[in-house]
Design a protein around this motif. Structure first.
Motif, PDB file in Angstrom:
ATOM      1  N   ALA A 102      -5.405 -16.501   3.959  1.00  0.00           N
ATOM      2  CA  ALA A 102      -6.331 -15.860   3.022  1.00  0.00           C
ATOM      3  C   ALA A 102      -6.485 -14.380   3.332  1.00  0.00           C
ATOM      4  CB  ALA A 102      -7.685 -16.560   3.080  1.00  0.00           C
ATOM      5  N   LEU A 103      -6.554 -14.055   4.631  1.00  0.00           N
ATOM      6  CA  LEU A 103      -6.626 -12.636   5.008  1.00  0.00           C
ATOM      7  C   LEU A 103      -5.369 -11.886   4.600  1.00  0.00           C
ATOM      8  CD1 LEU A 103      -8.292 -12.779   8.555  1.00  0.00           C
ATOM      9  CD2 LEU A 103      -9.291 -11.909   6.442  1.00  0.00           C
ATOM     10  N   LEU A 104      -4.219 -12.552   4.773  1.00  0.00           N
ATOM     11  CA  LEU A 104      -2.967 -11.915   4.370  1.00  0.00           C
ATOM     12  C   LEU A 104      -2.949 -11.632   2.867  1.00  0.00           C
ATOM     13  CD1 LEU A 104      -0.282 -13.857   6.468  1.00  0.00           C
ATOM     14  CD2 LEU A 104      -0.950 -11.453   6.698  1.00  0.00           C
ATOM     15  N   LEU A 105      -3.405 -12.633   2.082  1.00  0.00           N
ATOM     16  CA  LEU A 105      -3.431 -12.452   0.625  1.00  0.00           C
ATOM     17  C   LEU A 105      -4.396 -11.334   0.234  1.00  0.00           C
ATOM     18  CD1 LEU A 105      -3.332 -16.159  -0.586  1.00  0.00           C
ATOM     19  CD2 LEU A 105      -1.496 -14.467  -0.682  1.00  0.00           C
ATOM     20  N   ARG A 106      -5.562 -11.312   0.894  1.00  0.00           N
ATOM     21  CA  ARG A 106      -6.516 -10.263   0.580  1.00  0.00           C
ATOM     22  C   ARG A 106      -5.973  -8.886   0.974  1.00  0.00           C
ATOM     23  NH1 ARG A 106     -12.603 -10.171   2.964  1.00  0.00           N
ATOM     24  NH2 ARG A 106     -11.509  -9.407   4.813  1.00  0.00           N
ATOM     25  N   GLY A 107      -5.310  -8.841   2.112  1.00  0.00           N
ATOM     26  CA  GLY A 107      -4.709  -7.588   2.530  1.00  0.00           C
ATOM     27  C   GLY A 107      -3.614  -7.135   1.584  1.00  0.00           C
ATOM     28  N   GLU A 108      -2.812  -8.111   1.126  1.00  0.00           N
ATOM     29  CA  GLU A 108      -1.759  -7.761   0.178  1.00  0.00           C
ATOM     30  C   GLU A 108      -2.358  -7.254  -1.133  1.00  0.00           C
ATOM     31  OE1 GLU A 108       2.091  -9.769  -2.076  1.00  0.00           O
ATOM     32  OE2 GLU A 108       0.718 -10.994  -0.903  1.00  0.00           O
ATOM     33  N   ALA A 109      -3.410  -7.926  -1.600  1.00  0.00           N
ATOM     34  CA  ALA A 109      -4.058  -7.479  -2.837  1.00  0.00           C
ATOM     35  C   ALA A 109      -4.637  -6.081  -2.673  1.00  0.00           C
ATOM     36  CB  ALA A 109      -5.153  -8.477  -3.233  1.00  0.00           C
ATOM     37  N   ALA A 110      -5.265  -5.838  -1.519  1.00  0.00           N
ATOM     38  CA  ALA A 110      -5.809  -4.498  -1.265  1.00  0.00           C
ATOM     39  C   ALA A 110      -4.697  -3.460  -1.205  1.00  0.00           C
ATOM     40  CB  ALA A 110      -6.608  -4.500   0.038  1.00  0.00           C
ATOM     41  N   ALA A 111      -3.565  -3.855  -0.574  1.00  0.00           N
ATOM     42  CA  ALA A 111      -2.444  -2.919  -0.488  1.00  0.00           C
ATOM     43  C   ALA A 111      -1.879  -2.615  -1.865  1.00  0.00           C
ATOM     44  CB  ALA A 111      -1.356  -3.491   0.419  1.00  0.00           C
ATOM     45  N   ARG A 112      -1.769  -3.657  -2.706  1.00  0.00           N
ATOM     46  CA  ARG A 112      -1.262  -3.432  -4.060  1.00  0.00           C
ATOM     47  C   ARG A 112      -2.219  -2.540  -4.851  1.00  0.00           C
ATOM     48  NH1 ARG A 112       2.986  -6.614  -5.608  1.00  0.00           N
ATOM     49  NH2 ARG A 112       3.529  -8.336  -4.208  1.00  0.00           N
ATOM     50  N   ALA A 113      -3.518  -2.798  -4.705  1.00  0.00           N
ATOM     51  CA  ALA A 113      -4.499  -1.966  -5.410  1.00  0.00           C
ATOM     52  C   ALA A 113      -4.425  -0.517  -4.930  1.00  0.00           C
ATOM     53  CB  ALA A 113      -5.908  -2.522  -5.201  1.00  0.00           C
ATOM     54  N   LEU A 114      -4.271  -0.353  -3.618  1.00  0.00           N
ATOM     55  CA  LEU A 114      -4.145   1.006  -3.083  1.00  0.00           C
ATOM     56  C   LEU A 114      -2.888   1.686  -3.602  1.00  0.00           C
ATOM     57  CD1 LEU A 114      -5.123   3.227  -1.170  1.00  0.00           C
ATOM     58  CD2 LEU A 114      -3.881   2.094   0.688  1.00  0.00           C
ATOM     59  N   LEU A 115      -1.794   0.907  -3.660  1.00  0.00           N
ATOM     60  CA  LEU A 115      -0.550   1.471  -4.172  1.00  0.00           C
ATOM     61  C   LEU A 115      -0.696   1.897  -5.628  1.00  0.00           C
ATOM     62  CD1 LEU A 115       2.420   2.109  -3.797  1.00  0.00           C
ATOM     63  CD2 LEU A 115       2.950  -0.269  -4.402  1.00  0.00           C
ATOM     64  N   ARG A 116      -1.331   1.031  -6.440  1.00  0.00           N
ATOM     65  CA  ARG A 116      -1.529   1.389  -7.844  1.00  0.00           C
ATOM     66  C   ARG A 116      -2.438   2.613  -7.979  1.00  0.00           C
ATOM     67  NH1 ARG A 116      -1.738  -4.320  -8.356  1.00  0.00           N
ATOM     68  NH2 ARG A 116      -4.013  -4.256  -8.243  1.00  0.00           N
TER      69      ARG A 116
END
Length: 905
Positions: free
Chosen positions: A316-330
């Motif tokens: 779950a932390l990995l998924l949240r981190g990935e989502a945060a990373a994608r949001a940051l990238l966008r």
């Protein structure tokens, strides 16, 4: 008392000490293995063990000192020290009780060392990262590894130890805690490895140390009869302590992979650890089934439940981190897009074959054109209006440069407008993230225009737009060099505006600036298209004339004087100015500054000659200019130094030969140059702008003297005092105020002051001169027209300039010989004056027959050497005393003491 200085030894690098410590630990381990085989349980083995363990404690605290007492290093050193203390306590316990298998004080210290080490490892991991999610993920990784290792050690030894009823509960609990604490340390080591800094080898040393301790603890549980030091178990504990001592030293970094690749590898390894931990419980169950062990399904189920829960949270932390990373990238993409949209730059990526690899919309925005789909670099070149050949050459240079920057500023023509763009090309074809030549385009039109404007301002006059002295000298130099190749000559026409100071002071600086702009415009109109007009400074201008003959510069000078003499309107008032002009002609054998200097000398000579003149340079002007400048330097301090004085020439009535007044004449006695005549220094003072101050002093001094004579010699009758007013004074706006102040300070009646002006001074600016004379007459002073009959004499001037006295120039009087009649021009001047109701005064009377003819011709007054030379003040007073005595019949007439006697009436 002497002092002994100890030179410090060389500093040993921490990395070398670490390697030495690890090597020493390996040697000691090998030594203990040999002792275990040859001298197991002997005093020699025990002595070696304690010597080495003491050395590890010293090494650990030395590392703390080297590292500046870092909290993590201190905890590790405390753990190593507590382990050593526990060894000593355990040895005492064995010596006193004969057995060390039961729980005792040594176990408390041992377990304390584990707590200290665990604290140190936690601090090391906390220091490695500041991100909250990373810290939580690290703790989950540690728990996963701890549970997995705990399952293994439980099934291998802890379960049997806990179930051994032959041991006391305290002993079983104590023995079970050792492998559990080892498992906790290994979990913390995994957390430290997951968050370690790039190149930090401290976690590797700690991991090896914990592995050694865990192996020894498990072996001890499986063989609880092991006694004494020097065996295999001791080697594991000893090597672990040595490695922990190494970990207390300052961290050593080594270069390695960095950036996204390193983060990706670290994340993948952590994911493998978590997923591998899920395989530990079923693998342990399979192992027990194959070896005939006790059924551990309950333990396996519980551990699987815990591990699955932890892995789920980790995922779950990995998924949240990935989502945060994608949001940051966008967000960064949007940020970059907005910056690009509002940037004055455009970036294109061009493949080696000319294809555009990115969107060319920023280029369209830069050029201010509608967005157009561009496919090749040729399309972009055509859109920008760049020369295709120039663009191809720059692109080829970038390909040859192999990654080096190629930059240039190139002109473009876009929509009929000349613009400039700056391009920077870098070949990044070998970079997988780029794959082409990066072309950075910037519109530098504004900067180039600003630079051009700055260059223009450096070389041009800001007020008139004409070339300044720097540019003019450069143009003159070029013209002189052309005469060497093509013949002909170059001429400099130097122009000075006469009367500019009067306009500037009288009408204001705005009018003065307008006058200079008008002069510049007229000069442009008066010269040829290829001639250069410049403003050298102030009211001085210059014209460069490239001529094939010697007459073109003179013709240009004549046109300049003609166009500047035309009236102009400034501040709502008509103004007429004149110009003094100097001309110098040269060829390639002279320098630019020399030719300009020669023209200035000719201009200076024109100004000394009375202004509104044109002079052509001759070599003798250099000596004249040096003399004039020498006079000017001396004049600048003459007034303050009290070097000026006045002499007074009497004015005599021709009817009764009585003194009716005096003319104040200025004299200068220079301490260095000696007596200097007015004909020499007055033109220099006028050209240097010193005449206003000198003239004001003359007015004050003459008025004060005349007032004193009227007061002290009343018997001599009412006297007048004549003072000459120069052309520069007449043009000064302060003249009227200066005369009024002189009259007020001295108390001299205004009717007794006669101001003498020449026609030359009046005709320069007739309108302004007429206004000035009217203001002077309003004060009540009398006006005399000096040197009448020479130069500009005309009836129009007498009608325009209202005067009271008409002075016949000495050149007409001195030529009257004995026995000759009165010259017609003199008789006509006297008749004209009497017709106009003016007093007529003749200058230069030196002989009696001249005075008799003038008296017979009805001339009113005269002055000259026949009557008296210019007198010092005391001599003039003596003359007044003599005249006063003659007017009293009872007093015998005294003989005149100065000059020739003045005949009484």
């Amino acid at each position: 008392m002497s002092t002994i200085s100890v030179r410090p030894g060389p500093t040993v690098p921490p990395a070398l000490l670490r390697r030495g410590a690890v090597g020493a630990a390996a040697v000691v381990t090998a030594l203990l293995l040999w002792v275990q085989a040859a001298h197991h349980g002997t005093g020699l083995a025990t002595a070696i063990y304690f010597a080495v363990i003491g050395a590890t404690v010293v090494a650990a605290w030395a590392g703390v000192r080297r590292g500046g007492s870092r909290p993590a290093a201190v905890c590790i050193a405390v753990g190593v020290a507590l382990s050593a203390v526990a060894d000593v306590v355990w040895q005492l316990q064995v010596s006193l009780t004969g057995s060390g298998s039961d729980a005792g004080p040594a176990d408390v210290v041992y377990l304390g060392s584990y707590v200290a080490l665990a604290t140190g490892l936690s601090l090391l991991a906390r220091r490695s990262t500041s991100d909250r999610d990373q810290r939580v993920a690290g703790w989950i990784d540690a728990l996963v590894v701890f549970v997995a290792v705990l399952v293994v050690v439980w099934e291998l030894s802890v379960a049997a130890t806990v179930g051994d009823e032959s041991l006391t509960v305290l002993t079983r609990l104590t023995l079970a805690l050792y492998p559990a604490m080892d498992a906790a340390l290994i979990g913390l080591v995994v957390r430290l490895l997951a968050t370690r800094r790039q190149g930090d080898r401290t976690p590797l040393a700690v991991a090896a140390a914990c592995a050694c301790w865990l192996a020894s603890d498990l072996a001890y549980l499986l063989d609880s009869d092991a006694e004494g030091f020097g065996g295999w178990l001791d080697s594991g504990w000893l090597l672990g302590s040595a490695l922990l001592a190494v970990a207390a030293w300052p961290l050593q970094t080594a270069p390695g992979p960095s950036g996204a690749a390193e983060e990706s590898r670290s994340g993948l390894a952590r994911l493998v650890v978590c997923l591998s931990a899920l395989m530990v419980p079923p693998s342990m169950e399979l192992f027990l089934d194959l070896t005939g062990g006790v059924d551990a399904s309950g333990t396996v189920f519980a551990s699987m439940l815990v591990l699955t829960s932890l892995v789920f949270v980790r995922a779950a932390l990995l998924l949240r981190g990935e989502a945060a990373a994608r949001a940051l990238l966008r967000s960064r993409e949007r940020h970059a897009a907005k910056l690009t949209a509002h940037s004055s730059d455009a970036v294109l990526v061009v493949a080696r074959d000319g294809r555009l690899l990115n969107d060319a919309a920023p280029l369209s925005a830069l050029l201010g054109t509608p967005a157009t789909r561009l496919v090749t670099s040729g399309d972009a070149v055509a859109l920008a209006g760049v020369d295709p050949q120039l663009a191809a050459d720059l692109f080829a240079q970038a390909l040859v440069a192999e990654g080096a920057v190629v930059d240039a500023e190139i002109p473009v023509r876009h929509r009929g407008e000349e613009r400039w763009i700056s391009v920077r090309l870098t070949d990044l074809s070998g970079d997988p993230d780029v794959g082409g030549v990066v072309v950075h385009v910037t519109d530098v039109t504004g900067r180039r225009r600003a630079e051009d404007a700055l260059a223009h301002s450096v070389l041009h006059d800001g007020l008139t737009g004409l070339a300044n002295r720097t540019l003019f000298a450069d143009r003159v130099g070029q013209a002189l060099r052309r005469t060497v190749r093509g013949g002909g000559s170059a001429a400099v026409v130097s122009v000075d505006v006469d009367g500019f100071k009067a306009v500037n002071d009288g009408l204001g600086h705005a009018a003065g600036d307008a006058l200079l702009r008008e002069v510049a415009a007229r000069l442009r109109a008066a010269v040829r298209a290829d001639d250069t007009v410049a403003r050298i400074g102030g009211d001085e201008f210059a014209v460069l004339v490239e001529q094939t003959g010697d007459d073109e510069a003179v013709a240009t000078a004549a046109r300049v004087r003609e166009v500047l003499a035309a009236p102009m309107t400034l501040a709502g008032a008509p103004v007429t100015v004149t110009a003094s002009v100097g001309v110098a002609v040269g060829r390639g054998d002279v320098g630019a500054e020399s030719l300009i200097g020669d023209a200035d000398l000719a201009l200076y000579a024109a100004k000394l000659d009375g202004r509104d003149r044109m002079k052509t340079f001759t070599p003798c002007m250099r000596a004249q200019a040096r003399e004039a400048r020498e006079l000017e330097q001396e004049l600048r301090g003459a007034l303050d130094g009290g070097e000026f004085r006045l002499v007074y020439q009497p004015v005599v009535g021709l009817g009764d030969r009585r003194v009716t007044g005096f003319e104040a004449l200025l004299r200068w006695d220079s301490p260095r140059l000696g007596p200097v005549g007015p004909d020499r220094f007055v033109p220099v003072a006028e050209a240097a702008g010193l005449m206003d101050a000198i003239g004001s002093w003359v007015l004050r001094e003459a008025c004060a003297t005349a007032a004193a004579w009227l007061r002290d010699h009343a018997g001599a009758g009412e006297l007048s005092m004549a003072v000459n007013v120069s052309a520069t004074q007449l043009g000064s706006p302060d003249l009227v105020a200066s005369i009024a102040a002189a009259l007020a300070e001295s108390g001299l009646p205004a009717r007794c002051l006669v101001l003498e002006v020449t026609e030359t001074a009046l005709v320069g600016d007739p309108e302004r001169a007429a206004a000035c004379l009217a203001a002077l007459r309003a004060l009540g002073v009398r006006l005399a027209l000096d040197d009448f009959g020479t130069g500009y004499s005309s009836l129009a001037h007498l009608r325009q300039f209202t005067v009271d006295v008409l002075k016949i120039d000495r050149s007409f009087v001195s030529g009257i010989a004995e026995g000759e009649p009165l010259p017609a021009i003199v008789r006509g001047t006297i008749d004209l004056g009497r017709t106009l109701g003016l007093e007529v005064l003749a200058e230069g009377v030196e002989h009696e027959h001249q005075a008799r003819l003038l008296a017979e011709g009805c001339c009113d007054t005269a002055q000259g050497y026949l009557f008296a030379k210019p007198l010092e003040r005391t001599d003039a007073e003596a003359l007044l005393l003599e005249q006063a005595a003659v007017r009293r019949p009872q007093v015998p007439a005294p003989r005149s003491r100065v000059g020739q006697a003045v005949r009484p009436a």
